[in-house]
Design an enzyme around this catalytic site. Structure first.
Site, mmCIF file in Angstrom:
data_model
loop_
_atom_site.group_PDB
_atom_site.id
_atom_site.type_symbol
_atom_site.label_atom_id
_atom_site.label_comp_id
_atom_site.label_asym_id
_atom_site.label_seq_id
_atom_site.Cartn_x
_atom_site.Cartn_y
_atom_site.Cartn_z
ATOM 1 C CG ASP A 1 -2.060 0.938 1.119
ATOM 2 O OD1 ASP A 1 -2.182 1.594 0.066
ATOM 3 O OD2 ASP A 1 -2.848 1.026 2.074
ATOM 4 C CB THR B 1 -1.595 5.219 3.451
ATOM 5 O OG1 THR B 1 -2.095 6.082 2.436
ATOM 6 C CG2 THR B 1 -1.680 5.903 4.798
ATOM 7 C CG ASP C 1 -1.191 0.385 7.538
ATOM 8 O OD1 ASP C 1 -1.984 0.285 6.572
ATOM 9 O OD2 ASP C 1 -0.684 1.466 7.876
#
Length: 805
Positions: free
Chosen positions: A299, A301, A534
């Protein structure tokens, strides 16, 4: 909405009463098996039983010096127990550090406790990304959506209201709330599944299953060969004791006793090394999976960028609207703001007044890409992705794209007529653009560069705007960042999706279901996929990936499904994790070639001696010396050496392709030397056996020299030290007497060295010309990384410029 009188939870006295009654969440520790199980597993093994029996036979019928191989039992068992206990200690400590805390209401206030400290009837709070660790019933809910896909397979979140059940193992996909624990410990729905999935194990891998299969075959072959060898030794020996000694010498060498030990040691050391880098390995087979990874999906972010953000600009589109007050009110409406909303909270203070009282809330959902709230006197407002809230072709989108191309994240604040609903975005009126500046991870560029040099493709899969994701990736030097792909344009057909993924690097506006489909498409094309994440939207993809890697401060759900947790949240730790997997698996394959070559030449020598009924050419101490110098000692160092070779499928076939011809050459050369010495010369049996050991040592040393390639200074020093050790054993008088070596017959010397040299030449010819010895080189394949055994790997066909790292 939260119920009128939120529950205050249990009192300290009520908690103590439930602990006294045993109504606690007594799920066993997840990280490792107990000390007693470790000792039992290392002591009572098949090969300890075989070696132990043969040791007893030698102690009864032979000389104590021939029982040196019995020390292998002690060494193997002690090292295995010590290493696994060290791994247990590391795992236990890391599991406590990485363990998600549960928030419970006790004595009227919220406190954090470990899952083991939960008791029956505890009121547990839960928010977006958090996992339910016990079963319960919802007592308060505010836009609470629970994802039960890990339990039921259904990917759509389920809206929860007071009175609805909550199953352990599910996690909050959106909103927040509280539930009362109704089942704890082993009674909870997912307790047994979680315990089984997280247990310390060395099984369920191609490597382990391949070794077990090889060793099972060896065990079955040993029995008839031992009988044949015993009969032949009874015919050729003058005593029963001598026959038993010859039989034991032949059989004990067939047992690759150190191979399983070194495999366990390599796995255990890998866990310890990763633990020191703050990497929690929740399943040991993950180390093997890491060695096979050729695509890393990450990802933006939390991986390429740090979690925190800053508000760079607020562009008001209608000067009559209280934009900053609305933003401040939206920030306070969510008790657990994400990074974007937290930046807004920091920049825009909450307004005061009854008119800003929240009457309805829609928490952020990764599926719909927006959140919202309704205020008593100021109506309903949405905050989310501009390209989702605005119709295609809206002129404002060009400004959004321009900002996104600079690596900035843009949110749209919009006013809505009427109540909030899933269709609210259709009637949204733009009010302001909120421009957020993302913080790049300082180590992200180096990490991406590492994957590029190791021929591991990187795919950035993000829910953010594709142009913005591409801009961030471009700043980090990632190839393919100049042509990002909007995932809403991707095909649903898996083969076509796989082609798109191979040809591109950056993907934006990816939904959680698409992330899962993308992982599956990559796997269908022959890739071994590691997925990092996350957030809640990463859970399904983490679960389906070959290796799931979660950030330590990410959601509890991601940590629960991942095989590896980066406790320090450092994306830069990932190269070390991948390198450790490659080191472990590559080195195990190297040493397996040594051990199984010994098994092959021992088996063939035993068969040949059994057929011609000659005295066995070695005493057990001879083979202990050769095995220690050419296999045992060097294998220990090779198993722990640096190794960046990417693992390939076909472990068993590849090892046998090396071991069988190498063993045949060693057996043929040794038998030829021994037979000529026995038939043609006038030397004694001891001198003939010495000649056989010289030939076998020379060929075995050359097998070691091939396996150790490519050479480094310490490998050359290691090989030289092993050769010096044999020379000392051969010519130092007290060592020669102990090992029963008598190198004083010159004709035998000529035969032994000459045939040994021929055997070494045949091995080298096999290395350079015939191809039956698999070549060990750092790239483990062609110059472009292509692997003949694989179909459709990351480097199997030409790519468009910038299509992969």
């Amino acid at each position: 909405m939260i119920e009128a009188e939120p529950p205050t939870g249990l009192t300290s006295q009520e908690v103590a009463e439930r602990v006294e009654a045993g109504q606690v969440n007594d799920v066993p520790a997840r990280s490792s098996r107990g000390t007693a199980d470790i000792v039992k597993a290392n002591v009572f093994t098949r090969f300890n039983a075989i070696i132990g029996t043969l040791f007893v036979v030698i102690m009864v019928f032979g000389e104590p010096a021939d029982g040196l191989f019995g020390l292998v039992i002690v060494a193997n068992t002690a090292i295995g127990i010590i290493q696994e206990l060290r791994a247990k200690k590391t795992l236990d400590a890391l599991a406590v550090v990485g363990e998600a805390k549960a928030r419970v209401r006790r004595d009227g206030r919220t406190t954090e406790v470990t899952p083991r400290d939960l008791v029956l009837d505890d009121v547990c709070e839960i928010g977006s990304g958090e996992q339910a660790v016990v079963d319960g019933v919802v007592v308060a809910a505010e836009g609470l959506e629970m994802d039960e896909s890990l339990l039921t397979g259904e990917s759509d979140p389920v809206h929860k209201r007071p009175g609805d059940p909550v199953m352990s193992g599910s996690f909050a996909a959106a909103g927040n709330g509280a539930f009362r624990a109704t089942k704890v410990g082993r009674d909870a729905y997912a307790a047994q599944l979680a315990e089984e999935a997280s247990r310390f194990t060395l099984t369920s891998s191609e490597l382990r299953s391949g070794l077990d299969r090889i060793l099972k075959y060896v065990t079955w072959i040993m029995v008839p060969v031992a009988v044949l060898l015993l009969v032949s030794q009874l015919r050729s020996s003058n005593s029963f004791a001598g026959a038993m000694t010859g039989m034991v010498a032949g059989v004990v060498t067939m047992v690759p006793e150190g191979l399983m030990l070194l495999t366990s040691v390599a796995f255990a050391v890998g866990v310890i090394r990763l633990g020191r880098r703050q990497c929690l390995v929740q399943e040991l087979p993950a180390i093997e999976g890491l060695a096979r990874v050729d695509v890393v999906c990450c990802d933006k972010t939390g991986t390429l960028t740090e979690g925190g953000m800053d508000v760079g600009e607020i562009r008001t589109l209608d000067g009559d609207l209280p934009v900053k007050d609305v933003l401040g009110a939206l920030g306070t409406a969510d008790p657990r703001p994400n990074a974007s909303l937290q930046a807004i909270v920091d920049a825009c203070p909450a307004p005061e007044g009854e008119g800003w009282r929240v009457t309805a809330v829609e928490p952020f959902s990764s599926a719909r890409k927006w959140s919202g709230a309704t205020f008593a006197a100021h109506g309903s407002w949405l905050l989310g992705a501009p390209d989702v809230l605005l119709r295609p072709g809206t002129p404002l989108l060009s400004d959004v794209d321009e900002l996104g191309s600079q690596g900035l994240r843009v949110l749209l604040l919009a006013q809505v007529d009427g109540a909030l609903s899933d269709d609210a975005a259709r009637s949204a009126t733009p009010a302001a653009l909120v421009v957020l500046e993302q913080r790049l991870r300082p180590d992200a560029a180096d990490t991406l560069r590492y994957f590029h040099t190791q021929q591991v493709a990187t795919k950035v899969i993000s829910g953010d705007n594709a142009v913005a994701v591409g801009a961030v990736a471009g700043k980090l030097g990632l190839d393919g960042a100049d042509h990002p792909v909007d995932a809403r344009t991707l095909p649903a057909d898996q083969p076509e999706l796989a082609r798109k993924l191979d040809d591109n690097t950056i993907f934006g506006r990816v939904t959680p279901q698409q992330k899962r489909a993308m992982v599956s498409a990559l796997q269908s094309n022959g890739h071994t996929v590691a997925m990092t994440g996350d957030g809640v939207n990463d859970v399904l993809a983490l679960k389906d990936a070959d290796i799931g890697v979660a950030m330590g401060t990410g959601s509890a759900a991601t940590r629960a499904v991942a095989q590896i947790v980066l406790l320090d949240d450092k994306f830069a730790s990932l190269p070390s994790v991948v390198a450790e997997g490659r080191r472990v698996i590559g080195n195990i394959e190297r040493v397996a070639n040594l051990f199984l070559s010994k098994t092959v030449y021992s088996l063939l020598l035993s068969l040949l001696i059994g057929v011609v009924s000659l005295p066995f050419p070695f005493l057990p101490r001879h083979l202990t010396l050769i095995g220690t110098l050419t296999i045992g000692t060097p294998a220990f160092f090779l198993a722990l050496a640096p190794n960046n070779e990417r693992a390939r499928p076909g472990f068993v076939e590849r090892v046998l392709r090396f071991a069988i011809p190498s063993g045949i050459v060693a057996a043929a050369a040794t038998f030829t030397t021994y037979a000529i010495a026995r038939v043609a010369g006038e030397s004694s049996l001891d001198q003939d056996r010495t000649a056989a050991t010289i030939t076998l040592f020379m060929v075995a040393m050359w097998i070691l020299a091939i396996v150790a390639r490519p050479y480094t200074w310490w490998k050359i020093l290691l090989i030289a030290a092993m050769g010096l050790g044999y020379v000392l054993a051969l010519f130092v008088p007290f060592l020669a007497d102990f090992f029963a070596l008598y190198p004083d017959d010159l004709p035998n010397w000529g035969i032994a060295v000459g045939i040994g040299g021929i055997g070494m030449a045949v091995l080298e010819l096999g290395w350079h010309v015939s191809g039956w010895i698999d070549r060990y080189r750092p790239e483990h394949g062609n110059a472009n990384g292509t692997h003949p055994e694989r179909k459709g790997p990351a480097h199997a066909k030409p790519r468009k410029p910038g299509a992969r790292t």
